[in-house]
Design a protein around this motif. Structure first.
Motif, PDB file in Angstrom:
ATOM      1  N   LEU A  54      29.504 -67.531 -11.528  1.00 17.16           N
ATOM      2  CA  LEU A  54      28.843 -68.456 -12.342  1.00 17.16           C
ATOM      3  C   LEU A  54      28.867 -68.092 -13.604  1.00 17.16           C
ATOM      4  N   ARG A  55      28.409 -66.686 -14.134  1.00 16.50           N
ATOM      5  CA  ARG A  55      28.366 -66.330 -15.603  1.00 16.50           C
ATOM      6  C   ARG A  55      29.822 -66.289 -16.260  1.00 16.50           C
ATOM      7  N   GLU A  56      30.823 -65.866 -15.215  1.00 17.71           N
ATOM      8  CA  GLU A  56      32.135 -66.019 -15.718  1.00 17.71           C
ATOM      9  C   GLU A  56      32.534 -67.434 -16.242  1.00 17.71           C
ATOM     10  N   LEU A  57      32.247 -68.407 -15.522  1.00 17.03           N
ATOM     11  CA  LEU A  57      32.686 -69.775 -15.512  1.00 17.03           C
ATOM     12  C   LEU A  57      32.072 -70.303 -16.739  1.00 17.03           C
ATOM     13  N   LYS A  58      30.703 -69.771 -17.039  1.00 19.20           N
ATOM     14  CA  LYS A  58      30.011 -70.386 -18.176  1.00 19.20           C
ATOM     15  C   LYS A  58      30.922 -69.750 -19.482  1.00 19.20           C
ATOM     16  N   GLY A  59      31.388 -68.818 -19.202  1.00 13.83           N
ATOM     17  CA  GLY A  59      32.160 -68.074 -20.620  1.00 13.83           C
ATOM     18  C   GLY A  59      33.168 -68.838 -21.051  1.00 13.83           C
ATOM     19  N   ILE A  60      33.801 -69.789 -20.134  1.00 14.53           N
ATOM     20  CA  ILE A  60      34.844 -70.474 -20.449  1.00 14.53           C
ATOM     21  C   ILE A  60      34.762 -71.749 -21.544  1.00 14.53           C
ATOM     22  N   GLY A  61      33.466 -71.778 -21.548  1.00 13.45           N
ATOM     23  CA  GLY A  61      33.156 -72.905 -22.492  1.00 13.45           C
ATOM     24  C   GLY A  61      33.451 -74.317 -22.239  1.00 13.45           C
ATOM     25  N   GLY A  62      33.584 -75.270 -22.849  1.00 14.10           N
ATOM     26  CA  GLY A  62      34.265 -76.544 -22.716  1.00 14.10           C
ATOM     27  C   GLY A  62      33.011 -77.711 -22.111  1.00 14.10           C
ATOM     28  N   GLY A  63      31.546 -77.301 -22.086  1.00 11.90           N
ATOM     29  CA  GLY A  63      30.607 -78.074 -21.382  1.00 11.90           C
ATOM     30  C   GLY A  63      30.727 -77.852 -20.152  1.00 11.90           C
ATOM     31  N   VAL A  64      31.230 -76.708 -19.312  1.00 12.07           N
ATOM     32  CA  VAL A  64      31.362 -76.694 -17.810  1.00 12.07           C
ATOM     33  C   VAL A  64      30.019 -76.174 -17.417  1.00 12.07           C
ATOM     34  N   VAL A  65      29.527 -76.943 -16.308  1.00  7.30           N
ATOM     35  CA  VAL A  65      28.442 -76.448 -15.330  1.00  7.30           C
ATOM     36  C   VAL A  65      28.846 -75.666 -14.381  1.00  7.30           C
ATOM     37  N   PRO A  66      28.614 -74.441 -14.474  1.00  8.69           N
ATOM     38  CA  PRO A  66      29.295 -73.397 -13.342  1.00  8.69           C
ATOM     39  C   PRO A  66      28.841 -74.267 -12.063  1.00  8.69           C
ATOM     40  N   TYR A  67      27.763 -74.550 -11.687  1.00  8.90           N
ATOM     41  CA  TYR A  67      27.364 -75.021 -10.344  1.00  8.90           C
ATOM     42  C   TYR A  67      26.627 -76.226 -10.446  1.00  8.90           C
ATOM     43  N   ALA A  68      27.192 -77.238  -9.955  1.00  9.73           N
ATOM     44  CA  ALA A  68      26.504 -78.607 -10.100  1.00  9.73           C
ATOM     45  C   ALA A  68      25.652 -78.675  -9.095  1.00  9.73           C
ATOM     46  N   ALA A  69      24.472 -77.934  -8.837  1.00  5.89           N
ATOM     47  CA  ALA A  69      23.558 -77.895  -7.698  1.00  5.89           C
ATOM     48  C   ALA A  69      22.375 -78.864  -7.996  1.00  5.89           C
ATOM     49  N   ALA A  70      21.653 -79.506  -6.967  1.00  7.14           N
ATOM     50  CA  ALA A  70      20.801 -80.425  -7.036  1.00  7.14           C
ATOM     51  C   ALA A  70      19.690 -80.101  -7.778  1.00  7.14           C
ATOM     52  N   THR A  71      19.138 -80.769  -8.770  1.00  7.09           N
ATOM     53  CA  THR A  71      17.910 -80.538  -9.363  1.00  7.09           C
ATOM     54  C   THR A  71      17.115 -81.645  -9.516  1.00  7.09           C
ATOM     55  N   LYS A  72      17.465 -82.877  -9.025  1.00  5.63           N
ATOM     56  CA  LYS A  72      16.706 -83.937  -9.127  1.00  5.63           C
ATOM     57  C   LYS A  72      15.893 -83.962  -7.590  1.00  5.63           C
ATOM     58  N   VAL A  73      14.605 -84.588  -7.762  1.00  5.79           N
ATOM     59  CA  VAL A  73      13.628 -84.548  -6.466  1.00  5.79           C
ATOM     60  C   VAL A  73      14.742 -85.075  -5.136  1.00  5.79           C
ATOM     61  N   ALA A  74      15.323 -86.375  -5.501  1.00  6.25           N
ATOM     62  CA  ALA A  74      15.930 -87.081  -4.481  1.00  6.25           C
ATOM     63  C   ALA A  74      16.863 -86.181  -3.476  1.00  6.25           C
ATOM     64  N   GLN A  75      17.579 -85.091  -4.223  1.00  6.89           N
ATOM     65  CA  GLN A  75      18.591 -84.138  -3.578  1.00  6.89           C
ATOM     66  C   GLN A  75      17.963 -82.896  -3.449  1.00  6.89           C
ATOM     67  N   LEU A  76      16.758 -82.258  -3.984  1.00  8.92           N
ATOM     68  CA  LEU A  76      16.601 -81.114  -3.764  1.00  8.92           C
ATOM     69  C   LEU A  76      16.267 -80.437  -2.462  1.00  8.92           C
ATOM     70  N   LYS A  77      16.363 -81.319  -1.374  1.00 11.60           N
ATOM     71  CA  LYS A  77      16.380 -80.614  -0.052  1.00 11.60           C
ATOM     72  C   LYS A  77      17.659 -79.875   0.164  1.00 11.60           C
ATOM     73  N   ASP A  78      18.644 -79.746  -0.988  1.00 12.44           N
ATOM     74  CA  ASP A  78      19.711 -79.009  -0.827  1.00 12.44           C
ATOM     75  C   ASP A  78      19.051 -77.286  -0.926  1.00 12.44           C
ATOM     76  N   ILE A  79      18.025 -77.277  -1.294  1.00 13.25           N
ATOM     77  CA  ILE A  79      17.364 -75.821  -1.600  1.00 13.25           C
ATOM     78  C   ILE A  79      17.008 -74.991  -0.140  1.00 13.25           C
ATOM     79  N   PHE A  80      16.890 -76.013   0.860  1.00 11.22           N
ATOM     80  CA  PHE A  80      16.735 -75.517   2.244  1.00 11.22           C
ATOM     81  C   PHE A  80      17.909 -74.307   2.720  1.00 11.22           C
ATOM     82  N   PRO A  81      19.068 -74.616   2.670  1.00 10.00           N
ATOM     83  CA  PRO A  81      20.110 -73.661   3.140  1.00 10.00           C
ATOM     84  C   PRO A  81      19.985 -72.541   2.064  1.00 10.00           C
ATOM     85  N   TRP A  82      19.638 -72.613   0.739  1.00  7.79           N
ATOM     86  CA  TRP A  82      19.376 -71.417   0.114  1.00  7.79           C
ATOM     87  C   TRP A  82      18.119 -70.561   0.408  1.00  7.79           C
TER      88      TRP A  82
END
Length: 433
Positions: free
Chosen positions: A188-216
């Protein structure tokens, strides 16, 4: 899963339907499509005609393929299937009301996350002897079980996992998929380094989808539920959320992202990884202006904490259950045919990329020649499990309670340890209702 001992009233509470809602079922019945059978669910189990209820009959993309299956059955069996449908977002509440009132018969299509709550109503037939001859994969067959009984024949079995953009990985000089948390964070840090507004990991951060935290959380070693004990709040869950917060603060994941946002970012070439169901490839690629994106999309097992750990993934899919009573035998044969007949499952996959649930279905050239589906099944679905909270009528509230606490950590209004302690207490209270 273990029996949660929830009453019918408790199951209905999950859908926002209290005693008043049940009493008002006659009013809601006006919403039932014209083909619905309004008789009780008693009657002749050997009747050739039966109902088939499915939300897919209400969806423009899926409806033609399903109507083809129904028409072929009717012609071959000289019987009549009454098609019943509700929109997906209303489906469970409508179906529950009709089952409670004895107004639903035949075969019913269920999301696997709903099976436990519906099975607790006592209306579904035991399909154990039927499933034994279906040739289903072990994972698929397990998705139709609740409390040791086979209530559903698995129709389409997949999972929610991580999708990678190989083009972006190559651009960042990443030659192989990361397999551990440490490698993943480094990528993810390597990907951030390429610039261009890339979000390395488009992980869920809104409440509606944050159940994605369970497998983590499970990746870090939290069981979520150990017997009857809620384990959210343990060191593993705190470690998982602390790590998620670190990714957020380092801008390796972004704020206010849900599944739709993630698909959009990935489709624009602005995200290298995101979580989705197996059908996400088709949806995301279709929305993208990049016609080469589909070829760059690769299934990736979720990184593990330590080498040798089992990659975590959430089981995803649908089953066909049978209501005891009128038309039960014919509906059962229809469900078995629909979920196991090689030609039927192959054609259904070709129309909507929904993976079959049988070994033979997965081996059919129409399916086996699809590299993405084959790899996803082998790498992600193979180790996928259902949520331990699906057995509870309060599942949606449980997911929201945890999501709100995780979001509080991300925005800085709560510490991981305090938030997970609060989340665990709220979940435990919900389960005891």
């Amino acid at each position: 899963m273990t029996t949660s001992g929830i009453s019918r009233r408790g199951a209905l509470r999950m859908f926002g339907i209290g005693a008043l809602g049940v009493a008002g079922a006659g009013v809601l019945g006006a919403c039932v499509p014209s083909g619905a059978n309004t008789s009780s669910n008693g009657g002749d189990t050997k009747a050739k005609n039966f109902d088939f209820t499915s939300w897919s009959l209400n969806e423009e993309a899926a409806k033609p393929a399903l109507e083809k299956i129904i028409a072929a059955w009717e012609e071959d069996q000289k019987s009549k299937i009454r098609a019943v449908s509700y929109p997906y977002n209303e489906y469970l509440s409508q179906l529950t009301l009709k089952l409670s009132g004895g107004e639903t018969t035949g075969a019913v299509h269920l999301d696997i996350s709903w099976l436990a709550a519906v099975a607790q109503m006592g209306k579904l037939a035991d399909l154990g002897s039927v499933a034994a001859k279906g040739g289903y994969t072990d994972v698929a067959r397990g998705s139709g079980e609740y409390d040791g009984t086979q209530y559903g024949l698995p129709w389409n079995t997949g999972s929610i996992g991580v999708i990678a953009n190989s083009a972006l990985l190559q651009k960042a000089g990443i030659k192989q998929h990361p397999t551990t948390i440490e490698e993943f964070e480094g990528a993810l840090r390597e990907l951030k380094g390429i610039g261009g507004g890339v979000v390395p990991y488009a992980a869920a951060t809104k409440v509606a989808q944050l159940k994605d935290i369970f497998p983590w959380m499970q990746t870090f070693g939290c069981k979520l539920l150990d017997g009857e004990k809620v384990t959210i709040g343990d060191d593993a869950s705190v470690d998982a959320v602390t790590w998620y917060k670190k990714l957020h603060d380092a801008k390796l994941i972004a704020a206010d992202v849900d599944r739709f946002d993630a698909r959009a970012l990935f489709g624009q070439g602005k995200a290298a990884f995101y979580d989705d169901a197996i059908v996400g490839k088709g949806v995301t690629a279709a929305q993208s202006e990049d016609k080469a994106l589909a070829d760059a999309m690769q299934p990736m097992p979720r990184p593990v904490l330590r080498p040798g750990d089992t990659p975590q993934a959430l089981l995803w899919g649908g089953v066909i259950a049978i209501v005891k009573g009128e038309g039960q035998d014919a509906a059962t044969e229809f469900a078995l045919h629909t979920t196991t007949d090689p030609a039927t499952t192959a054609d259904y996959f070709a129309s909507n990329a929904m993976p079959p649930s049988t070994t033979a279905g997965l081996a059919d050239p129409k399916v086996a020649d699809d590299e993405f589906t084959t790899e996803w099944t082998a790498k992600i679905t193979r180790t996928a499990t259902g949520s331990p909270f699906w057995q509870f009528a309060q599942n949606a509230q449980i997911e929201e309670a945890v999501a709100k606490q995780v979001q509080a950590v991300l925005v800085g209004t709560s510490k991981p340890k305090d938030a997970m302690k609060q989340a665990g207490e709220e979940v435990a209270a919900l389960i005891k209702r």
